[in-house]
Design a protein around this motif. Structure first.
Motif, PDB file in Angstrom:
ATOM      1  N   ALA A  40       0.912  -1.242   0.008  1.00  0.00           N
ATOM      2  CA  ALA A  40      -0.031   0.042   0.003  1.00  0.00           C
ATOM      3  C   ALA A  40       0.855   1.266  -0.022  1.00  0.00           C
ATOM      4  N   LEU A  41       0.197   2.340  -0.364  1.00  0.00           N
ATOM      5  CA  LEU A  41       0.923   3.443  -0.407  1.00  0.00           C
ATOM      6  C   LEU A  41       0.063   4.541   0.592  1.00  0.00           C
ATOM      7  N   LEU A  42       0.723   5.479   1.373  1.00  0.00           N
ATOM      8  CA  LEU A  42       0.148   6.305   2.301  1.00  0.00           C
ATOM      9  C   LEU A  42       0.757   7.593   2.141  1.00  0.00           C
ATOM     10  N   ARG A  43       0.025   8.574   2.645  1.00  0.00           N
ATOM     11  CA  ARG A  43       0.623   9.995   2.336  1.00  0.00           C
ATOM     12  C   ARG A  43       1.325  10.143   3.628  1.00  0.00           C
ATOM     13  N   PRO A  49      -4.500   6.200   3.159  1.00  0.00           N
ATOM     14  CA  PRO A  49      -3.907   5.452   2.121  1.00  0.00           C
ATOM     15  C   PRO A  49      -4.264   6.171   0.754  1.00  0.00           C
ATOM     16  N   VAL A  50      -3.357   6.076  -0.284  1.00  0.00           N
ATOM     17  CA  VAL A  50      -3.565   6.452  -1.441  1.00  0.00           C
ATOM     18  C   VAL A  50      -4.073   5.173  -2.330  1.00  0.00           C
ATOM     19  N   LEU A  51      -3.646   3.821  -2.269  1.00  0.00           N
ATOM     20  CA  LEU A  51      -4.009   2.821  -2.846  1.00  0.00           C
ATOM     21  C   LEU A  51      -3.588   1.726  -2.165  1.00  0.00           C
ATOM     22  N   VAL A  52      -4.064   0.530  -2.275  1.00  0.00           N
ATOM     23  CA  VAL A  52      -3.997  -0.807  -1.781  1.00  0.00           C
ATOM     24  C   VAL A  52      -3.942  -1.686  -2.815  1.00  0.00           C
ATOM     25  N   GLU A  53      -2.974  -2.682  -2.584  1.00  0.00           N
ATOM     26  CA  GLU A  53      -2.904  -3.896  -3.734  1.00  0.00           C
ATOM     27  C   GLU A  53      -2.456  -5.131  -3.191  1.00  0.00           C
ATOM     28  N   ASP A  86       6.290  11.963  -1.430  1.00  0.00           N
ATOM     29  CA  ASP A  86       5.420  12.608  -0.313  1.00  0.00           C
ATOM     30  C   ASP A  86       4.638  11.167   0.215  1.00  0.00           C
ATOM     31  N   LEU A  87       5.078  10.330  -0.188  1.00  0.00           N
ATOM     32  CA  LEU A  87       4.310   8.916   0.171  1.00  0.00           C
ATOM     33  C   LEU A  87       5.080   7.756   1.255  1.00  0.00           C
ATOM     34  N   ILE A  88       4.687   6.950   1.610  1.00  0.00           N
ATOM     35  CA  ILE A  88       5.204   5.866   2.611  1.00  0.00           C
ATOM     36  C   ILE A  88       4.882   4.633   1.782  1.00  0.00           C
ATOM     37  N   PHE A  89       5.778   3.946   1.664  1.00  0.00           N
ATOM     38  CA  PHE A  89       5.533   2.584   1.054  1.00  0.00           C
ATOM     39  C   PHE A  89       5.468   1.481   2.097  1.00  0.00           C
ATOM     40  N   LEU A  90       4.189   0.735   2.076  1.00  0.00           N
ATOM     41  CA  LEU A  90       4.230  -0.252   2.947  1.00  0.00           C
ATOM     42  C   LEU A  90       4.150  -1.365   2.174  1.00  0.00           C
ATOM     43  N   SER A  91       4.986  -2.584   2.592  1.00  0.00           N
ATOM     44  CA  SER A  91       4.863  -3.901   2.309  1.00  0.00           C
ATOM     45  C   SER A  91       4.589  -4.866   3.208  1.00  0.00           C
ATOM     46  N   THR A  92       3.787  -5.778   3.050  1.00  0.00           N
ATOM     47  CA  THR A  92       3.276  -6.739   4.088  1.00  0.00           C
ATOM     48  C   THR A  92       4.510  -7.670   4.340  1.00  0.00           C
TER      49      THR A  92
END
Length: 201
Positions: A40-43, A49-53, A86-92
């Motif tokens: 997911a990407l978060l501001r 959240p900007v998007l979740v995949e 400007d985004l945080i990258f989240l990886s499970t």
């Protein structure tokens, strides 16, 4: 705002995004034969959240959770698409070598992950990340630089461990619940993976 409050808010947003966004998407993905990895990407500004995949390897073996998120991100209207800085990258899960490079090529300066490479190998019976790092790059587990000229990679459990009590225990309880859910998703994937055409399943 204190550093502890900042850490609390960040962790709350990361776990909430997994709980309410990535996990439901992954349930659908696993039902379609895909692996359990999501992103997911978060501001950075408000942690929204900007998007979740999630993983979509049954369509294309390159569509790891992170790569699929980047694909969807660049399909957004350019005028509405935030700057990667400007985004945080989240990886499970700790990104594989392909996804580590993709995060850099896409211009992100960070990523946060919940499960480690060792978790992928040992808890989820998906050893390919570590095998590729060893066979192609001759790296042992943990052998890449988590802080480098491109990005800083951080373990969510490590961030939880740095919190004071009682917040640490509160977040550990949420993390444990997430881990149990991924155990269920992993069991479902492993039970049916022989039916898919993913090269490295």
């Amino acid at each position: 705002m204190t550093r502890q409050n900042e850490s609390h808010d960040l962790l709350d947003a990361l776990l909430a995004t997994m709980e309410s966004g990535i996990i439901p998407a992954t349930e659908a993905g696993v039902a379609a034969g895909n692996k359990i990895f999501g992103a997911a990407l978060l501001r950075k500004a408000d942690l929204s959240p900007v998007l979740v995949e999630t993983n979509n390897e049954t369509e294309n073996p390159l569509w790891h959770g992170e790569i699929h998120a980047l694909k969807r991100f660049h399909e957004m209207d350019k005028a509405a698409r935030p700057d990667t800085r400007d985004l945080i990258f989240l990886s499970t899960h700790e990104p594989c070598s392909m996804c580590l490079s993709a995060i850099a090529w896409a211009g992100f300066d960070n990523f946060h992950y919940f499960f480690s490479h060792e978790d992928s190998r040992d808890a989820f019976s998906i050893p390919h990340d570590l095998k590729i790092l060893k066979e192609v790059f001759t790296l042992e587990p943990g052998g890449y630089n988590r802080t480098n000229a491109f990005w800083t990679g951080q373990s969510i459990p490590d961030l939880i461990d740095r919190l004071p009590e009682p917040r640490r225990m509160q977040f550990r309880m949420r993390a444990d619940a997430i881990s149990r859910k991924y155990d269920e998703l992993s069991a479902a994937y492993q039970a049916n993976k022989a039916n898919n055409a993913i090269p490295l399943n």
